[in-house]
Design a protein around this motif. Structure first.
Motif, PDB file in Angstrom:
ATOM      1  N   SER A 107       0.839  -1.196   0.000  1.00  0.00           N
ATOM      2  CA  SER A 107       0.000   0.000   0.000  1.00  0.00           C
ATOM      3  C   SER A 107       0.875   1.247   0.000  1.00  0.00           C
ATOM      4  O   SER A 107       2.102   1.173   0.128  1.00  0.00           O
ATOM      5  N   ARG A 108       0.241   2.400  -0.133  1.00  0.00           N
ATOM      6  CA  ARG A 108       0.991   3.656  -0.159  1.00  0.00           C
ATOM      7  C   ARG A 108       1.717   3.921   1.159  1.00  0.00           C
ATOM      8  O   ARG A 108       2.749   4.587   1.177  1.00  0.00           O
ATOM      9  N   ASP A 109       1.170   3.420   2.258  1.00  0.00           N
ATOM     10  CA  ASP A 109       1.817   3.626   3.550  1.00  0.00           C
ATOM     11  C   ASP A 109       2.724   2.457   3.923  1.00  0.00           C
ATOM     12  O   ASP A 109       2.979   2.208   5.110  1.00  0.00           O
ATOM     13  N   GLU A 110       3.216   1.729   2.907  1.00  0.00           N
ATOM     14  CA  GLU A 110       4.200   0.658   3.093  1.00  0.00           C
ATOM     15  C   GLU A 110       3.700  -0.454   4.019  1.00  0.00           C
ATOM     16  O   GLU A 110       4.410  -0.913   4.911  1.00  0.00           O
ATOM     17  N   LYS A 111       2.463  -0.870   3.781  1.00  0.00           N
ATOM     18  CA  LYS A 111       1.917  -2.025   4.474  1.00  0.00           C
ATOM     19  C   LYS A 111       1.401  -3.029   3.448  1.00  0.00           C
ATOM     20  O   LYS A 111       1.151  -2.681   2.290  1.00  0.00           O
ATOM     21  N   PRO A 142      12.674  -0.173 -10.307  1.00  0.00           N
ATOM     22  CA  PRO A 142      11.309  -0.548 -10.696  1.00  0.00           C
ATOM     23  C   PRO A 142      11.212  -1.126 -12.111  1.00  0.00           C
ATOM     24  O   PRO A 142      10.126  -1.444 -12.558  1.00  0.00           O
ATOM     25  N   ALA A 143      12.367  -1.218 -12.814  1.00  0.00           N
ATOM     26  CA  ALA A 143      12.323  -1.626 -14.222  1.00  0.00           C
ATOM     27  C   ALA A 143      11.721  -3.016 -14.390  1.00  0.00           C
ATOM     28  O   ALA A 143      10.899  -3.252 -15.288  1.00  0.00           O
ATOM     29  N   GLY A 144      12.112  -3.964 -13.536  1.00  0.00           N
ATOM     30  CA  GLY A 144      11.597  -5.324 -13.644  1.00  0.00           C
ATOM     31  C   GLY A 144      10.100  -5.382 -13.418  1.00  0.00           C
ATOM     32  O   GLY A 144       9.374  -6.043 -14.170  1.00  0.00           O
ATOM     33  N   ASN A 145       9.636  -4.695 -12.389  1.00  0.00           N
ATOM     34  CA  ASN A 145       8.203  -4.661 -12.120  1.00  0.00           C
ATOM     35  C   ASN A 145       7.431  -3.960 -13.228  1.00  0.00           C
ATOM     36  O   ASN A 145       6.290  -4.305 -13.531  1.00  0.00           O
ATOM     37  N   LEU A 146       8.053  -2.947 -13.844  1.00  0.00           N
ATOM     38  CA  LEU A 146       7.401  -2.237 -14.936  1.00  0.00           C
ATOM     39  C   LEU A 146       7.222  -3.152 -16.143  1.00  0.00           C
ATOM     40  O   LEU A 146       6.161  -3.151 -16.782  1.00  0.00           O
ATOM     41  N   VAL A 147       8.243  -3.952 -16.468  1.00  0.00           N
ATOM     42  CA  VAL A 147       8.121  -4.911 -17.562  1.00  0.00           C
ATOM     43  C   VAL A 147       6.990  -5.900 -17.268  1.00  0.00           C
ATOM     44  O   VAL A 147       6.167  -6.212 -18.145  1.00  0.00           O
ATOM     45  N   SER A 148       6.925  -6.384 -16.033  1.00  0.00           N
ATOM     46  CA  SER A 148       5.863  -7.332 -15.655  1.00  0.00           C
ATOM     47  C   SER A 148       4.487  -6.672 -15.746  1.00  0.00           C
ATOM     48  O   SER A 148       3.526  -7.288 -16.210  1.00  0.00           O
ATOM     49  N   ASP A 164       2.944  -6.003  -8.221  1.00  0.00           N
ATOM     50  CA  ASP A 164       3.115  -5.027  -7.144  1.00  0.00           C
ATOM     51  C   ASP A 164       4.039  -3.916  -7.635  1.00  0.00           C
ATOM     52  O   ASP A 164       5.218  -3.851  -7.294  1.00  0.00           O
ATOM     53  N   LEU A 165       3.483  -3.022  -8.455  1.00  0.00           N
ATOM     54  CA  LEU A 165       4.257  -1.938  -9.060  1.00  0.00           C
ATOM     55  C   LEU A 165       4.339  -0.765  -8.092  1.00  0.00           C
ATOM     56  O   LEU A 165       3.335  -0.370  -7.505  1.00  0.00           O
ATOM     57  N   PRO A 166       5.533  -0.181  -7.892  1.00  0.00           N
ATOM     58  CA  PRO A 166       5.654   0.969  -6.990  1.00  0.00           C
ATOM     59  C   PRO A 166       4.710   2.106  -7.389  1.00  0.00           C
ATOM     60  O   PRO A 166       4.520   2.388  -8.575  1.00  0.00           O
ATOM     61  N   TYR A 167       4.151   2.775  -6.394  1.00  0.00           N
ATOM     62  CA  TYR A 167       3.154   3.807  -6.652  1.00  0.00           C
ATOM     63  C   TYR A 167       3.732   4.997  -7.395  1.00  0.00           C
ATOM     64  O   TYR A 167       3.034   5.632  -8.201  1.00  0.00           O
ATOM     65  N   GLU A 168       4.998   5.320  -7.172  1.00  0.00           N
ATOM     66  CA  GLU A 168       5.548   6.482  -7.864  1.00  0.00           C
ATOM     67  C   GLU A 168       5.617   6.245  -9.375  1.00  0.00           C
ATOM     68  O   GLU A 168       5.384   7.175 -10.168  1.00  0.00           O
ATOM     69  N   VAL A 169       5.917   5.011  -9.777  1.00  0.00           N
ATOM     70  CA  VAL A 169       5.936   4.693 -11.205  1.00  0.00           C
ATOM     71  C   VAL A 169       4.514   4.706 -11.757  1.00  0.00           C
ATOM     72  O   VAL A 169       4.240   5.272 -12.827  1.00  0.00           O
ATOM     73  N   ARG A 170       3.602   4.087 -11.032  1.00  0.00           N
ATOM     74  CA  ARG A 170       2.199   4.039 -11.452  1.00  0.00           C
ATOM     75  C   ARG A 170       1.630   5.449 -11.605  1.00  0.00           C
ATOM     76  O   ARG A 170       0.990   5.766 -12.619  1.00  0.00           O
ATOM     77  N   ASP A 171       1.878   6.309 -10.624  1.00  0.00           N
ATOM     78  CA  ASP A 171       1.336   7.668 -10.664  1.00  0.00           C
ATOM     79  C   ASP A 171       1.946   8.480 -11.806  1.00  0.00           C
ATOM     80  O   ASP A 171       1.251   9.290 -12.442  1.00  0.00           O
ATOM     81  N   SER A 172       3.224   8.277 -12.073  1.00  0.00           N
ATOM     82  CA  SER A 172       3.867   9.049 -13.140  1.00  0.00           C
ATOM     83  C   SER A 172       3.317   8.659 -14.507  1.00  0.00           C
ATOM     84  O   SER A 172       3.122   9.527 -15.371  1.00  0.00           O
ATOM     85  N   PHE A 173       3.027   7.379 -14.729  1.00  0.00           N
ATOM     86  CA  PHE A 173       2.466   6.943 -16.006  1.00  0.00           C
ATOM     87  C   PHE A 173       1.032   7.449 -16.166  1.00  0.00           C
ATOM     88  O   PHE A 173       0.621   7.832 -17.268  1.00  0.00           O
ATOM     89  N   ILE A 174       0.265   7.449 -15.082  1.00  0.00           N
ATOM     90  CA  ILE A 174      -1.099   7.969 -15.150  1.00  0.00           C
ATOM     91  C   ILE A 174      -1.085   9.465 -15.455  1.00  0.00           C
ATOM     92  O   ILE A 174      -1.843   9.956 -16.300  1.00  0.00           O
ATOM     93  N   ALA A 175      -0.194  10.202 -14.793  1.00  0.00           N
ATOM     94  CA  ALA A 175      -0.112  11.650 -15.002  1.00  0.00           C
ATOM     95  C   ALA A 175       0.295  11.989 -16.425  1.00  0.00           C
ATOM     96  O   ALA A 175      -0.135  13.006 -16.984  1.00  0.00           O
ATOM     97  N   LEU A 187      -0.104   0.129 -18.681  1.00  0.00           N
ATOM     98  CA  LEU A 187       0.000  -0.678 -17.471  1.00  0.00           C
ATOM     99  C   LEU A 187      -1.261  -1.486 -17.202  1.00  0.00           C
ATOM    100  O   LEU A 187      -1.319  -2.222 -16.224  1.00  0.00           O
ATOM    101  N   ALA A 188      -2.274  -1.323 -18.034  1.00  0.00           N
ATOM    102  CA  ALA A 188      -3.544  -2.028 -17.841  1.00  0.00           C
ATOM    103  C   ALA A 188      -3.678  -3.099 -18.914  1.00  0.00           C
ATOM    104  O   ALA A 188      -3.718  -2.788 -20.106  1.00  0.00           O
TER     105      ALA A 188
END
Length: 515
Positions: free
Chosen positions: A110-114, A229-235, A245-256, A263-264
């Protein structure tokens, strides 16, 4: 073009489902109030529209559309998940509880590292102020669990665990303001659980074979030498971000940046997968190629976690394979309507899935407008025109949903998509080949994925640079559901008007030729 009667009836079914979310969902004896309005609209249209639109739907089709709209609205309301009498949400009191249940999915961060995951509750018992423990009570229902990250990483679907913490009602929290509570309730989850302790129940071993194990094998192989995050991004670009489980900073940057679709898992990924499979078997009989393609689709749908957008794209892909096997031409618009209708007949609540909505409207936009945009860009080289026409069509048709869900409009999305498309194709193709190799020999999958190092990092660099440009996005708030429906009604009206004008022009040209 699919027959107008079929299109009108299909549109009535979709409208019937949508009005239950735009208006307050009320029923009288199981019949939706909004559905009755649609029935009246259908009757009025049957008396007026055929006289003015002779080439369109007939009077019977409009009457049938009104009935279908009524049935759809009532059916959608009837299928809204409701908590059972023994649902775990009944125990949301703020006191500490011990819950035993079955893990339903691989945990993610999650965003709060849980760790976060869904749990099918089986029993609950309270803990008194004097630390005394009550007798367990059988319960049902899902829990949205937030737990310590490290022990959560050891969990797997189907595992029975014990949790200690607090049950809370989802709709009583701030998530409801952002729509997260509504999202959970539509998935049949009416409560969450803040856990501070996980008990691993003994004498459990993971199954020898499962799709989640294959997915984890692919992700691990692609991450081995690429790293995060490159490996997770390829996946994520191979299986979709919901399965990774893609890091939120990568996910948010692609959405923005307007690259959320990469990614979908959706039509693009399904098309690429089928192209790889059918290309590898191009010397085989059409029936053999169709069977191989269908097998690949079934595995891919399972790997992505039964996401509605993937199921929609796979159904359309299955239609293409059926056409290949029978040597019949497939109507793209008819295929889209059929796939969407089948999915929403099985589960009408999937119409509220954001990925499904974006997938359907983007595909509809590609079908209806890419050809016309290509004609407007015919002064350009064909390859360049195609690279621009696809993102332009997808961008225009997803603007209303972008504003509704993200409240931001990426300004440079079209240009970035045109520039990034070659990289996306290379990375996604390499990701599929790597995934196939990793399922047989993980080290081979890792070797193939390692060759994507420079394309992946170049794509990340491009996304970050475009996000840093001045005025990279415009924030627009206050968009409501009825604004979105009105926007798409205008879109479709423009498409119908253009189609009618072109038909009339072709008819005049044909008459001139005869004379």
């Amino acid at each position: 073009m699919a027959p107008w009667g079929t299109i009108v009836i299909a549109a009535a079914y979709l409208t019937g489902l949508l009005v239950t979310g735009i208006t307050e969902s009320r029923t009288i004896g199981g019949i939706s109030n909004a559905g009755l309005i649609l029935l009246a609209v259908g009757v009025v249209c049957s008396l007026t529209v055929p006289q003015r639109w002779r080439m369109g739907a007939s009077r019977r089709h409009w009457m049938a559309a009104g009935v279908v709209g009524l049935v759809a609205a009532s059916y959608c309301i009837a299928r809204i998940p409701q908590p059972a009498p023994d649902d775990i949400s009944r125990f949301a009191s703020g006191h500490e509880r011990q819950v035993i249940g079955e893990v339903l999915q691989m945990p993610q961060t999650s965003r709060d590292e849980k760790g976060r995951f869904f749990l099918q509750a089986r029993s609950v018992r309270g803990v008194g102020s004097d630390r005394s423990i009550e007798a367990p009570r059988p319960v049902s229902g899902k829990l949205y669990v937030s737990a310590p990250l490290e022990p959560s990483k050891q969990l797997y679907p189907g595992q029975i665990i014990g949790l200690k913490g607090e049950v809370y009602a989802i709709r009583q929290r701030d998530e409801e303001k952002s729509g997260f509570g509504e999202y959970l309730s539509r998935k049949g989850c009416f409560s969450g659980f803040r856990s501070h302790w996980i008990e691993f129940i003994a004498d459990q071993t993971p199954p020898r074979w499962a799709l989640w194990k294959l997915r984890a094998r692919v992700v691990t192989a692609q991450d081995r030498w690429l790293g995060e995050p490159a490996g997770n991004l390829v996946s994520a670009m191979t299986l979709g971000r919901k399965a990774v489980d893609l890091p939120y900073e990568v996910r948010d940057s692609f959405i923005a940046a307007g690259l959320a679709h990469t990614l979908a898992a959706s039509g693009f990924h399904v098309s690429l997968l089928l192209a790889l499979v059918l290309g590898a078997l191009k010397t085989r009989r059409p029936q053999t190629r169709a069977i191989a393609g269908a097998s690949a689709l079934l595995i891919y749908v399972g790997l992505t976690g039964l996401q509605p957008s993937v199921i929609r794209a796979s159904l359309m892909g299955a239609g293409v394979l059926l056409g290949l096997a029978t040597k019949q031409k497939v109507n793209p618009l008819g295929g889209l309507l059929t796939a969407a209708m089948l999915i929403l007949l099985v589960n009408p609540q999937w119409i509220w899935d954001v990925g499904f909505q974006l997938s359907v409207v983007a595909t509809l936009g590609l079908i209806l407008t890419v050809g016309r945009i290509m004609r407007l860009l015919e002064w350009m080289p064909t390859t360049v025109a195609a690279m621009l026409a696809v993102p332009i069509a997808a961008y225009l048709w997803t603007i209303p949903l972008q504003l509704l869900y993200f409240q931001k409009l990426p300004i440079y999305s079209i240009f970035l998509n045109a520039v990034a498309t070659p990289l996306v194709i290379v990375i996604s193709t390499g990701g599929f080949i790597s995934a196939i190799a990793a399922s047989l020999m993980p080290i081979a999958g890792s070797f193939i994925a390692a060759n994507l190092y420079y394309p992946v990092h170049l794509l990340i660099w491009l996304v970050n640079k475009f996000n840093q440009l001045p005025g990279s996005s415009i924030e627009i708030t206050g968009v409501k559901g009825w604004h979105v429906v009105l926007s798409y009604a205008i879109y479709l009206a423009i498409c119908v008007w253009i189609w009618q004008r072109d038909s009339q022009n072709q008819g005049h040209a044909h008459q001139s030729f005869i004379l």
